[in-house]
Design a protein around this motif. Structure first.
Motif, PDB file in Angstrom:
ATOM      1  N   TYR A 202     100.763  50.552  40.188  1.00  0.00           N
ATOM      2  CA  TYR A 202     100.704  50.430  41.630  1.00  0.00           C
ATOM      3  C   TYR A 202      99.617  49.444  42.039  1.00  0.00           C
ATOM      4  O   TYR A 202      98.469  49.574  41.609  1.00  0.00           O
ATOM      5  CB  TYR A 202     100.383  51.782  42.269  1.00  0.00           C
ATOM      6  N   PRO A 203      99.959  48.476  42.891  1.00  0.00           N
ATOM      7  CA  PRO A 203      98.911  47.662  43.489  1.00  0.00           C
ATOM      8  C   PRO A 203      98.115  48.535  44.452  1.00  0.00           C
ATOM      9  O   PRO A 203      98.616  49.549  44.937  1.00  0.00           O
ATOM     10  CB  PRO A 203      99.681  46.568  44.223  1.00  0.00           C
ATOM     11  N   ARG A 204      96.898  48.181  44.747  1.00  0.00           N
ATOM     12  CA  ARG A 204      96.073  49.002  45.621  1.00  0.00           C
ATOM     13  C   ARG A 204      95.027  48.149  46.325  1.00  0.00           C
ATOM     14  O   ARG A 204      94.632  47.107  45.831  1.00  0.00           O
ATOM     15  CB  ARG A 204      95.383  50.116  44.836  1.00  0.00           C
ATOM     16  N   ARG A 205      94.586  48.640  47.433  1.00  0.00           N
ATOM     17  CA  ARG A 205      93.569  47.921  48.185  1.00  0.00           C
ATOM     18  C   ARG A 205      92.202  48.122  47.525  1.00  0.00           C
ATOM     19  O   ARG A 205      91.922  49.163  46.957  1.00  0.00           O
ATOM     20  CB  ARG A 205      93.513  48.427  49.630  1.00  0.00           C
ATOM     21  N   ALA A 206      91.354  47.102  47.657  1.00  0.00           N
ATOM     22  CA  ALA A 206      89.979  47.207  47.158  1.00  0.00           C
ATOM     23  C   ALA A 206      89.070  46.483  48.136  1.00  0.00           C
ATOM     24  O   ALA A 206      88.541  45.412  47.847  1.00  0.00           O
ATOM     25  CB  ALA A 206      89.856  46.603  45.768  1.00  0.00           C
ATOM     26  N   PRO A 207      88.887  47.048  49.340  1.00  0.00           N
ATOM     27  CA  PRO A 207      88.154  46.347  50.396  1.00  0.00           C
ATOM     28  C   PRO A 207      86.692  46.068  50.068  1.00  0.00           C
ATOM     29  O   PRO A 207      86.097  45.182  50.657  1.00  0.00           O
ATOM     30  CB  PRO A 207      88.284  47.289  51.596  1.00  0.00           C
ATOM     31  N   VAL A 208      86.119  46.806  49.141  1.00  0.00           N
ATOM     32  CA  VAL A 208      84.721  46.548  48.772  1.00  0.00           C
ATOM     33  C   VAL A 208      84.619  45.952  47.381  1.00  0.00           C
ATOM     34  O   VAL A 208      83.536  45.857  46.808  1.00  0.00           O
ATOM     35  CB  VAL A 208      83.870  47.842  48.849  1.00  0.00           C
ATOM     36  N   GLY A 209      85.745  45.512  46.815  1.00  0.00           N
ATOM     37  CA  GLY A 209      85.719  44.909  45.495  1.00  0.00           C
ATOM     38  C   GLY A 209      85.801  45.950  44.393  1.00  0.00           C
ATOM     39  O   GLY A 209      85.890  47.157  44.639  1.00  0.00           O
ATOM     40  N   VAL A 210      85.770  45.473  43.169  1.00  0.00           N
ATOM     41  CA  VAL A 210      85.864  46.342  41.993  1.00  0.00           C
ATOM     42  C   VAL A 210      84.498  46.440  41.347  1.00  0.00           C
ATOM     43  O   VAL A 210      83.869  45.429  41.040  1.00  0.00           O
ATOM     44  CB  VAL A 210      86.883  45.773  40.981  1.00  0.00           C
ATOM     45  N   TYR A 211      84.038  47.677  41.142  1.00  0.00           N
ATOM     46  CA  TYR A 211      82.716  47.875  40.560  1.00  0.00           C
ATOM     47  C   TYR A 211      82.791  48.912  39.443  1.00  0.00           C
ATOM     48  O   TYR A 211      83.791  49.618  39.278  1.00  0.00           O
ATOM     49  CB  TYR A 211      81.698  48.303  41.625  1.00  0.00           C
ATOM     50  N   ASP A 212      81.718  48.991  38.671  1.00  0.00           N
ATOM     51  CA  ASP A 212      81.647  49.936  37.563  1.00  0.00           C
ATOM     52  C   ASP A 212      80.312  50.669  37.644  1.00  0.00           C
ATOM     53  O   ASP A 212      79.265  50.051  37.888  1.00  0.00           O
ATOM     54  CB  ASP A 212      81.764  49.199  36.225  1.00  0.00           C
ATOM     55  N   GLN A 213      80.343  51.965  37.437  1.00  0.00           N
ATOM     56  CA  GLN A 213      79.148  52.810  37.562  1.00  0.00           C
ATOM     57  C   GLN A 213      78.444  53.038  36.234  1.00  0.00           C
ATOM     58  O   GLN A 213      77.491  53.809  36.176  1.00  0.00           O
ATOM     59  CB  GLN A 213      79.544  54.173  38.144  1.00  0.00           C
ATOM     60  N   HIS A 214      78.884  52.363  35.166  1.00  0.00           N
ATOM     61  CA  HIS A 214      78.402  52.718  33.834  1.00  0.00           C
ATOM     62  C   HIS A 214      77.770  51.570  33.064  1.00  0.00           C
ATOM     63  O   HIS A 214      77.616  51.668  31.849  1.00  0.00           O
ATOM     64  CB  HIS A 214      79.562  53.280  32.992  1.00  0.00           C
ATOM     65  N   ILE A 215      77.405  50.466  33.742  1.00  0.00           N
ATOM     66  CA  ILE A 215      76.964  49.315  32.959  1.00  0.00           C
ATOM     67  C   ILE A 215      75.563  48.807  33.262  1.00  0.00           C
ATOM     68  O   ILE A 215      74.868  48.356  32.355  1.00  0.00           O
ATOM     69  CB  ILE A 215      77.970  48.146  33.074  1.00  0.00           C
ATOM     70  N   LEU A 216      75.105  48.858  34.510  1.00  0.00           N
ATOM     71  CA  LEU A 216      73.849  48.194  34.862  1.00  0.00           C
ATOM     72  C   LEU A 216      72.935  49.070  35.711  1.00  0.00           C
ATOM     73  O   LEU A 216      73.401  49.841  36.559  1.00  0.00           O
ATOM     74  CB  LEU A 216      74.130  46.903  35.635  1.00  0.00           C
ATOM     75  N   CYS A 217      71.636  48.885  35.490  1.00  0.00           N
ATOM     76  CA  CYS A 217      70.646  49.494  36.369  1.00  0.00           C
ATOM     77  C   CYS A 217      70.411  48.544  37.545  1.00  0.00           C
ATOM     78  O   CYS A 217      70.833  47.376  37.519  1.00  0.00           O
ATOM     79  CB  CYS A 217      69.338  49.758  35.627  1.00  0.00           C
ATOM     80  N   ALA A 218      69.716  49.003  38.562  1.00  0.00           N
ATOM     81  CA  ALA A 218      69.517  48.199  39.765  1.00  0.00           C
ATOM     82  C   ALA A 218      68.737  46.922  39.472  1.00  0.00           C
ATOM     83  O   ALA A 218      69.054  45.846  40.002  1.00  0.00           O
ATOM     84  CB  ALA A 218      68.792  49.026  40.822  1.00  0.00           C
ATOM     85  N   GLU A 219      67.705  47.006  38.625  1.00  0.00           N
ATOM     86  CA  GLU A 219      66.877  45.839  38.327  1.00  0.00           C
ATOM     87  C   GLU A 219      67.683  44.744  37.628  1.00  0.00           C
ATOM     88  O   GLU A 219      67.576  43.558  37.974  1.00  0.00           O
ATOM     89  CB  GLU A 219      65.692  46.251  37.457  1.00  0.00           C
ATOM     90  N   CYS A 220      68.482  45.123  36.661  1.00  0.00           N
ATOM     91  CA  CYS A 220      69.267  44.128  35.916  1.00  0.00           C
ATOM     92  C   CYS A 220      70.418  43.588  36.763  1.00  0.00           C
ATOM     93  O   CYS A 220      70.761  42.403  36.666  1.00  0.00           O
ATOM     94  CB  CYS A 220      69.779  44.727  34.618  1.00  0.00           C
ATOM     95  N   ASP A 221      70.988  44.447  37.596  1.00  0.00           N
ATOM     96  CA  ASP A 221      72.027  43.981  38.499  1.00  0.00           C
ATOM     97  C   ASP A 221      71.466  42.927  39.442  1.00  0.00           C
ATOM     98  O   ASP A 221      72.141  41.931  39.760  1.00  0.00           O
ATOM     99  CB  ASP A 221      72.592  45.157  39.289  1.00  0.00           C
ATOM    100  N   ALA A 222      70.220  43.117  39.864  1.00  0.00           N
ATOM    101  CA  ALA A 222      69.576  42.145  40.749  1.00  0.00           C
ATOM    102  C   ALA A 222      69.340  40.813  40.036  1.00  0.00           C
ATOM    103  O   ALA A 222      69.450  39.745  40.648  1.00  0.00           O
ATOM    104  CB  ALA A 222      68.269  42.707  41.274  1.00  0.00           C
ATOM    105  N   LYS A 223      69.010  40.857  38.745  1.00  0.00           N
ATOM    106  CA  LYS A 223      68.809  39.617  37.981  1.00  0.00           C
ATOM    107  C   LYS A 223      70.096  38.804  37.939  1.00  0.00           C
ATOM    108  O   LYS A 223      70.100  37.604  38.189  1.00  0.00           O
ATOM    109  CB  LYS A 223      68.338  39.942  36.561  1.00  0.00           C
ATOM    110  N   LEU A 224      71.188  39.468  37.612  1.00  0.00           N
ATOM    111  CA  LEU A 224      72.471  38.778  37.583  1.00  0.00           C
ATOM    112  C   LEU A 224      72.908  38.391  38.992  1.00  0.00           C
ATOM    113  O   LEU A 224      73.638  37.414  39.182  1.00  0.00           O
ATOM    114  CB  LEU A 224      73.532  39.663  36.927  1.00  0.00           C
ATOM    115  N   GLY A 225      72.421  39.146  39.963  1.00  0.00           N
ATOM    116  CA  GLY A 225      72.747  38.855  41.360  1.00  0.00           C
ATOM    117  C   GLY A 225      72.238  37.500  41.805  1.00  0.00           C
ATOM    118  O   GLY A 225      72.787  36.906  42.752  1.00  0.00           O
ATOM    119  N   GLU A 226      71.195  36.972  41.143  1.00  0.00           N
ATOM    120  CA  GLU A 226      70.701  35.638  41.494  1.00  0.00           C
ATOM    121  C   GLU A 226      71.748  34.583  41.153  1.00  0.00           C
ATOM    122  O   GLU A 226      71.930  33.605  41.892  1.00  0.00           O
ATOM    123  CB  GLU A 226      69.395  35.361  40.752  1.00  0.00           C
ATOM    124  N   LEU A 227      72.441  34.763  40.027  1.00  0.00           N
ATOM    125  CA  LEU A 227      73.537  33.858  39.674  1.00  0.00           C
ATOM    126  C   LEU A 227      74.694  34.028  40.657  1.00  0.00           C
ATOM    127  O   LEU A 227      75.295  33.038  41.093  1.00  0.00           O
ATOM    128  CB  LEU A 227      74.016  34.134  38.245  1.00  0.00           C
TER     129      LEU A 227
END
Length: 248
Positions: A42-67
């Motif tokens: 089934y196709p489905r809506r993803a209005p806030v995008g696709v995310y994963d809760q099991h891979i990154l901490c906030a600090e590391c997510d912020a580092k990649l967020g610069e890219l």
């Protein structure tokens, strides 16, 4: 839980695989369909995008967020002009985007997709490259990675699953991000000759090939998915809009 980037035991967050701004904001169903791993789910809506809760901490997510931020500001929303080759317009050149930074951004997206548990990324099989991708993100050394970018001539296009493909025998990971399609080389062999004009590393600039979405194979795949008979009720519900869904 352990963060995949810093390898430390930390609280993990909702980390987007593809930055949220790349997801179309239009309400139309065609803008937000996500195909299942077999292109039949089934196709489905993803209005806030696709995310994963099991891979990154906030600090590391912020580092990649610069890219991510550089890609959003200089590629997604950046100034560009037509790219002319042999007297013909072939695509766009993004004036403020840095080629090495955009390449590292594409590697970051590919790495997150490869380690993600979300079903959208089940077809991404690049485990042998994950350590090299992580090395690129931590050291800045681009190793053997290179990429080319295409973009559709429409902004509101559906997302298909990332997958691997070969061009002239060279392996690539193909990643869809809004109107953009990233082709990341996962191969020690040289970039195919036909790709070199748009290669981020060879050209040293950020150029894209503009493709006609209505005539693309991606459009046909999305149409076939959405026109499956068992989706008739979903098509009707989406056509009514979000305010009237509950009435069905």
């Amino acid at each position: 839980m352990q963060c995949a980037y810093c390898q430390q035991d930390r609280k993990l967050i909702d980390a987007h695989i593809i930055p949220r701004p790349f997801h179309p904001e239009a309400d139309g169903a065609e803008a937000v369909i996500l195909a299942g791993p077999d292109n039949l789910a089934y196709p489905r809506r993803a209005p806030v995008g696709v995310y994963d809760q099991h891979i990154l901490c906030a600090e590391c997510d912020a580092k990649l967020g610069e890219l991510d931020q550089h890609a959003v500001e200089c590629l997604l929303r950046g100034a560009c002009h037509s790219f002319v080759h042999q007297g013909q317009a072939r695509g766009k050149t993004y004036d403020t985007a840095d080629a090495d930074t955009i390449l590292r951004f594409i590697v970051a997206v590919a790495w997150r997709a490869s380690i993600a548990r979300h079903e959208m990324f089940e077809r991404v099989t690049s485990e042998k490259y994950e350590s090299e991708m992580l090395q690129v993100l931590k050291s800045g050394d681009l190793l053997n990675f290179d990429a080319v970018i295409a973009e559709f001539d429409e902004n509101t296009v559906g997302f298909l699953n990332p997958h691997q493909s070969r061009f002239d025998g060279v392996r690539f990971m193909v990643i869809y991000a809004g109107r953009f399609v990233f082709y990341l080389k996962l191969d020690k062999r040289q970039m195919p000759f036909s790709f070199r004009t748009h290669s981020l590393r060879i050209s040293g600039v950020v150029r894209t090939v503009v493709r006609d979405y209505s005539r693309s194979k991606e459009f046909n795949v999305m149409r076939m998915i959405f026109e499956q008979p068992h989706l008739a009720r979903m098509r009707k519900k989406w056509a009514l809009g979000p305010k009237r869904k509950k009435e069905l």
